[in-house]
Design an enzyme around this catalytic site. Structure first.
Site, mmCIF file in Angstrom:
data_model
loop_
_atom_site.group_PDB
_atom_site.id
_atom_site.type_symbol
_atom_site.label_atom_id
_atom_site.label_comp_id
_atom_site.label_asym_id
_atom_site.label_seq_id
_atom_site.Cartn_x
_atom_site.Cartn_y
_atom_site.Cartn_z
ATOM 1 N N HIS A 564 40.482 9.899 -18.152
ATOM 2 C CA HIS A 564 39.547 10.981 -18.444
ATOM 3 C C HIS A 564 38.101 10.490 -18.303
ATOM 4 C CE1 HIS A 564 38.004 14.408 -21.023
ATOM 5 N NE2 HIS A 564 37.065 13.508 -21.253
ATOM 6 N N GLU A 565 37.788 9.350 -18.925
ATOM 7 C CA GLU A 565 36.412 8.849 -18.883
ATOM 8 C C GLU A 565 36.025 8.390 -17.479
ATOM 9 O OE1 GLU A 565 34.669 9.583 -21.260
ATOM 10 O OE2 GLU A 565 36.193 9.952 -22.779
ATOM 11 N N HIS A 568 35.054 11.304 -15.407
ATOM 12 C CA HIS A 568 33.732 11.855 -15.722
ATOM 13 C C HIS A 568 32.660 11.371 -14.741
ATOM 14 C CE1 HIS A 568 33.891 14.513 -19.061
ATOM 15 N NE2 HIS A 568 34.377 13.642 -19.925
ATOM 16 N N GLU A 632 34.580 18.535 -18.913
ATOM 17 C CA GLU A 632 35.667 17.986 -19.734
ATOM 18 C C GLU A 632 37.028 18.437 -19.212
ATOM 19 O OE1 GLU A 632 35.313 15.739 -21.930
ATOM 20 O OE2 GLU A 632 33.128 15.794 -22.068
ATOM 21 N N ASP A 636 40.011 16.015 -18.084
ATOM 22 C CA ASP A 636 41.361 16.095 -18.653
ATOM 23 C C ASP A 636 42.415 16.108 -17.551
ATOM 24 O OD1 ASP A 636 40.589 16.088 -21.291
ATOM 25 O OD2 ASP A 636 40.647 18.262 -21.526
ATOM 26 N N HIS A 698 34.000 20.525 -24.921
ATOM 27 C CA HIS A 698 35.449 20.402 -24.751
ATOM 28 C C HIS A 698 36.117 21.748 -25.046
ATOM 29 C CE1 HIS A 698 33.959 16.404 -25.963
ATOM 30 N NE2 HIS A 698 34.874 15.927 -25.142
ATOM 31 N N ARG A 704 43.386 22.124 -23.919
ATOM 32 C CA ARG A 704 43.293 20.850 -23.203
ATOM 33 C C ARG A 704 44.677 20.440 -22.719
ATOM 34 N NH1 ARG A 704 38.974 16.741 -25.909
ATOM 35 N NH2 ARG A 704 39.173 15.907 -23.782
#
Length: 732
Positions: A564-565, A568, A632, A636, A698, A704
C-alpha cells in the site's frame, strides 16, 4: 452424462473441502492439487495463536462472495464493540492499546542510575502530567489566564474589553512559533517540492476547529454546531468567572455567535481536500516582496510579511530579507483572507485567536476545560466515557519525547527479526512492482523506465533509526529541551522547542534518512518528498506481523500495508514527484491521460458505496467521497495485488506452507485474503463514520475490503466467486 464427459467435468471444477468446524465450503486452488493430499498442520505456539485469532474473527454464516468484510470480521466486530471512551475500535486501535500499556509500564518504572537522561526526562514529564490532574488550586487555569493577558486578554471574558493591548500579528507569530498553532494563516519551514534537498518558507491556509464541511453547510450538522457553541460558551464563562468577572449571558452568546460566523467565513474561502491533491497547483514560488505586493492588492498593509517572518525567526540565527523565497500553497486564500481580516472587527478577531489558544492548551492543564472539551466530543464522536488522564499524559509525552519513549520500547519489546523480515519483504514487493510495470499496457516506455527507476530507488525506514542504540545521539536529539516538575512549563517549553527546531532548519539540506515519527507508533506511510516508506516498530506486531507464523499471514497482513505505502509513490499525488521527491512532470501526456481514466474508474467505484445510516442526519443519500479517497483506494488495490504476487514468488522458492489447526479447509491464498481483511476489522459509531466521510482521505474500513476485492480476479478465483465485473478498476 457420458463417463468421458463426467471425468472432464470433475477435472475442470475446483475441488471443494467441507469443514464440520466452520460449515464452509472452501476452494482448493490448483497449485495445491485438484485432488489434494492431506496437508501438514502447524502446531507451534505461534500457529495455534494465529489460528485461534482467525477463528474468533470469522463469521462463517456470511457469504464470502457477497460480504467478505462480514465473513472475515463478523466475529471480531461481535467481540469488540466500540469502547465507551472511543468513537471507533479497529485492529490499529487494539495494537495501540497494547503498545500504550507497554509504554505506561516503561514510564512508571523507577529510573536507574545508568538510564539515559532523556528517558528520565520522559518519565518526569509523564509523572508531572499526572500530578497536575490532582492539583485542586486551579494553578493551571490561572497560568493559562496569565498567558491570555499577555495578548490583551480573551475579549469575551471581559465586560468592557480594550483592544489597545491586542495586536493580531504579534499573537499569530507567538501561536505559530511557540505553540505550533496555525489559525487564519499557516507559516512553516518545509521541504521545497522542486528542490527536495532543501527546506523553504511555506505559507498556507490556516487550520480549522472543525471539519470544513460542518462549518460551511447550513443544514445537516445542527447538533454538532450547537455542541460547539455550548463548548465555547461554557469555556469562556469558566475563564471569566475564574478571573473574577461575571459576563452577561446575552453578551457572551452574541460574541460566541460572531466568533463562529467568522470561522465559517474562513472555512468558505479555504480549498477542500480534493483540490489540494493537485500539488502543482499548490506550488507558487515567489519572494517575500512578491507576497507583500500580492496581499497589498487585497488589503494594503494588512500585514507586513517581513516583520512577521522575522518574529517567527527570533530564536534562530537566520536573517530574513525581502528577497527570501516563499512557497504559497493557496494564493486565492491568502488574498481573500486579507480582505476578510480588513472587514472583521478587531474584537471578533481577538476572540477567535484567543479561543484557538485556549482550545489547544486548556485541556492539557485544566480538568474543568478538559471536561468541557469531552462534552463536545460526546456529541462529535459518540464517545460516552472520558479517557483516563494517564492516556492523555502518554500522548503528551510521546508527542514531545517520542524518540526517548521509543528507545525504551524497542529495547524492551521489539523483536529485531521483525525489522529484518519487513525489510526483506519490502524489497520483494518493490521488485514485483518493477516487474508489473514492464507489462502495463497504459504506461509508455519512457514513463515506465522512469517509474521503475523510482521504485528501485525508493528508500525504506523500518523499525527505528540507525543511530537508535547510541544513547549519546539520543541525548543530542533533544539538546535544548528542558523538562521540569511543572507540567505547564513542560508543555510550553516542548512546543517552543518543536517550533524552534523546525524554523532553525530553514534553507538547510534535508536529511533523507531522518525519521519523521518515533518508533513506538502504530502507523506507516509514504513520504513523497524523500521517496521513502516508513514502518515504525509499533506496527510490526500481530495482527499485521509475527515472526515464526506462516508467511501467508505476514504477506496478507504487513505485506499488504507495505505494498500500500509503496503504491502511494504512484497514486494521484505521489506520481507528481520523481525518484528524488522533486515536483516535476516526469510522465508523458499520453500516459497521464490513460492514468486519469483509471483514476476516474476508482473515483466512480468508491463514490457509489453507500452509508445509509447517515442519510437522516445529512438529509441526502450519503456515499464515500471517491475523489478525496482516490489515492488511498488506489494504494489499497495496488498493495493487495503486489503482496499476493510477492507471496507467490516466496512460495515458489520454498516448500508449501502447512495448514493452521482448525483452518485446514482454507487454502493458502484464501488465508492471504482473510489476513488482508483482518487488517481492517472495525466497529464504529455513526458519529465516527460521519467524521471519516467528511475529512478522512481513507474510505471506511468496510469499503477498503469490499472495494479492493471487487477488483480482484485472484480473490474471485480463490473463493470460487463470480469474476469481477467488466468495469472493475485495475492499476498495478
Amino acid at each position: 452424462m457420458l463417463l468421458h464427459q463426467l471425468l472432464c467435468w470433475l477435472v475442470s471444477v475446483p475441488t471443494l473441502a467441507f469443514s464440520l468446524h466452520t460449515g464452509f465450503w472452501g476452494v482448493i486452488d490448483s497449485e495445491e492439487n485438484s485432488f489434494p493430499q492431506k496437508r501438514k498442520i502447524c502446531n507451534t505456539d505461534e500457529c495455534r495463536e494465529a489460528a485461534a485469532s482467525i477463528l474468533a474473527n470469522l463469521n462463517t454464516s456470511a457469504d464470502p462472495c457477497t460480504d467478505f468484510f462480514q465473513f472475515a470480521c463478523g466475529g471480531w466486530i461481535h467481540n469488540h464493540p466500540v469502547p465507551d471512551t472511543d468513537s471507533h475500535w479497529n485492529q490499529f486501535n487494539q495494537v495501540e492499546e497494547r503498545l500504550t500499556l507497554q509504554v505506561k509500564e516503561i514510564l512508571e518504572a523507577e529510573s536507574t542510575v545508568e538510564e539515559v537522561q532523556t528517558v528520565k526526562d520522559a518519565k518526569l514529564f509523564y509523572s508531572t502530567c499526572l500530578k497536575a490532574e490532582s492539583e485542586e488550586d486551579g494553578t493551571g487555569l490561572k497560568r493559562l489566564i496569565e498567558l491570555l493577558s499577555q495578548f490583551g486578554g480573551w475579549p469575551m471574558t471581559y465586560r468592557h474589553w480594550k483592544s489597545r493591548g491586542f495586536h493580531w500579528i504579534n499573537m499569530l507569530a507567538y501561536l505559530t512559533r511557540d505553540l505550533s498553532l496555525s489559525p487564519i494563516i499557516s507559516v512553516y519551514a518545509y521541504v521545497d517540492r522542486k528542490d527536495s534537498n532543501h527546506s523553504v518558507l511555506t505559507v498556507d491556509q490556516g487550520g480549522l476547529s472543525m471539519p470544513r464541511s460542518i462549518l460551511i453547510e447550513s443544514t445537516g450538522y445542527v447538533k454538532q454546531k450547537e455542541a460547539y457553541k455550548d463548548w465555547l460558551f461554557k469555556t469562556a464563562d469558566l475563564i471569566g468567572k475564574t478571573s473574577g468577572r461575571i459576563i452577561p449571558k446575552d453578551l457572551l452568546n452574541l460574541q460566541v455567535d460572531e466568533l463562529i460566523h467568522f470561522e465559517e467565513k474562513i472555512a468558505k474561502i479555504t480549498s477542500p481536500t480534493e483540490m489540494r491533491r493537485n500539488v502543482i497547483r499548490t506550488y507558487n514560488s515567489m519572494s517575500l516582496r512578491d507576497l507583500q505586493q500580492w496581499t497589498d492588492l487585497a488589503a494594503p498593509q494588512q500585514i507586513n510579511w517581513l516583520t512577521f517572518v522575522k518574529k517567527l525567526m527570533e530564536d534562530t540565527n537566520i536573517t530574513i530579507e525581502w528577497t527570501e523565497k516563499v512557497i504559497v500553497r493557496e494564493l486565492d486564500y491568502v488574498f481573500k483572507v486579507m480582505q476578510l481580516l480588513r472587514e472583521t472587527p478587531i474584537k471578533v478577531l481577538g476572540n477567535y485567536m484567543h479561543w484557538r489558544l485556549v482550545k489547544s492548551l486548556g485541556p492539557e492543564i485544566s480538568p474543568e476545560i478538559r471536561h468541557l472539551s469531552f462534552q463536545f466530543e460526546q456529541i462529535f464522536t459518540g464517545a460516552t466515557v472520558e479517557q483516563p488522564r494517564w492516556k492523555d499524559c502518554i500522548s503528551s509525552v510521546t508527542s514531545t519525547l517520542g524518540m526517548a519513549v521509543g528507545y525504551s520500547y524497542v529495547r524492551a519489546h521489539f523483536d529485531n527479526n521483525a525489522k529484518q523480515v519487513a525489510e526483506k519483504m519490502a524489497e520483494q514487493i518493490k521488485k514485483v512492482l518493477e516487474k508489473e510495470m514492464s507489462e502495463l499496457p497504459w504506461m509508455d516506455t519512457e514513463t515506465r523506465q522512469a517509474a521503475q527507476y523510482k521504485v528501485h530507488h525508493m528508500s525504506q525506514l523500518i523499525g527505528y533509526p540507525v543511530w537508535f542504540h547510541n544513547s549519546t545521539a539520543l541525548q543530542a536529539f533533544y539538546d535544548g529541551l528542558n523538562t521540569t516538575d511543572n507540567h505547564w512549563d513542560n508543555i510550553l517549553s516542548s512546543r517552543k522547542f518543536a517550533g524552534q527546531r523546525m524554523f532553525s532548519r530553514l534553507r538547510e539540506k534535508i536529511d533523507r534518512n531522518e525519521w519523521p515519527i518515533p518508533p513506538a507508533v502504530v502507523n506507516a506511510y509514504y513520504n513523497p518528498q524523500a521517496n521513502s516508506i516508513i514502518f515504525p516498530a509499533g506496527i510490526l506486531q500481530p495482527p499485521f506481523f509475527k515472526h515464526k507464523r506462516p508467511e501467508v499471514l505476514n504477506f496478507g497482513g504487513i505485506g499488504v500495508v507495505i505494498g500500500h505505502e509503496i503504491t502511494h509513490g504512484f497514486d494521484d499525488v505521489g506520481r507528481q514527484s520523481d525518484s528524488e521527491g522533486n515536483l516535476v512532470q516526469w510522465w508523458t501526456e499520453k500516459t497521464i491521460e490513460s492514468y486519469e481514466a483509471i483514476a476516474d474508474c476508482f473515483i466512480s467505484q468508491y463514490g457509489k458505496y453507500r452509508l445509509p445510516q447517515l442519510d437522516v442526519q445529512l438529509l441526502r443519500q450519503v456515499t464515500v467521497n471517491g475523489e478525496m479517497t482516490q489515492g488511498e483506494n488506489m494504494a489499497d488495490n495496488g498493495g493487495l495485488r503486489l503482496a499476493l504476487l510477492a507471496y507467490r514468488n516466496f512460495i515458489a522458492e520454498t516448500e508449501p506452507e502447512p495448514a493452521l489447526p482448525g483452518l485446514e479447509q482454507f487454502t493458502s491464498e484464501q488465508l492471504f485474503f482473510i489476513a488482508f481483511a483482518t487488517n481492517w476489522c472495525e466497529s464504529a459509531t455513526k458519529e465516527s463514520l460521519l467524521q471519516e466521510i467528511l475529512s478522512d482521505p481513507h474510505s471506511p474500513h468496510k469499503f477498503r475490503v469490499e472495494g479492493s476485492l471487487a477488483n480482484s480476479a485472484d480473490f474471485s478465483k480463490a473463493f470460487n466467486c463470480p469474476p469481477p465485473k467488466l468495469e472493475s478498476c485495475h492499476i498495478w
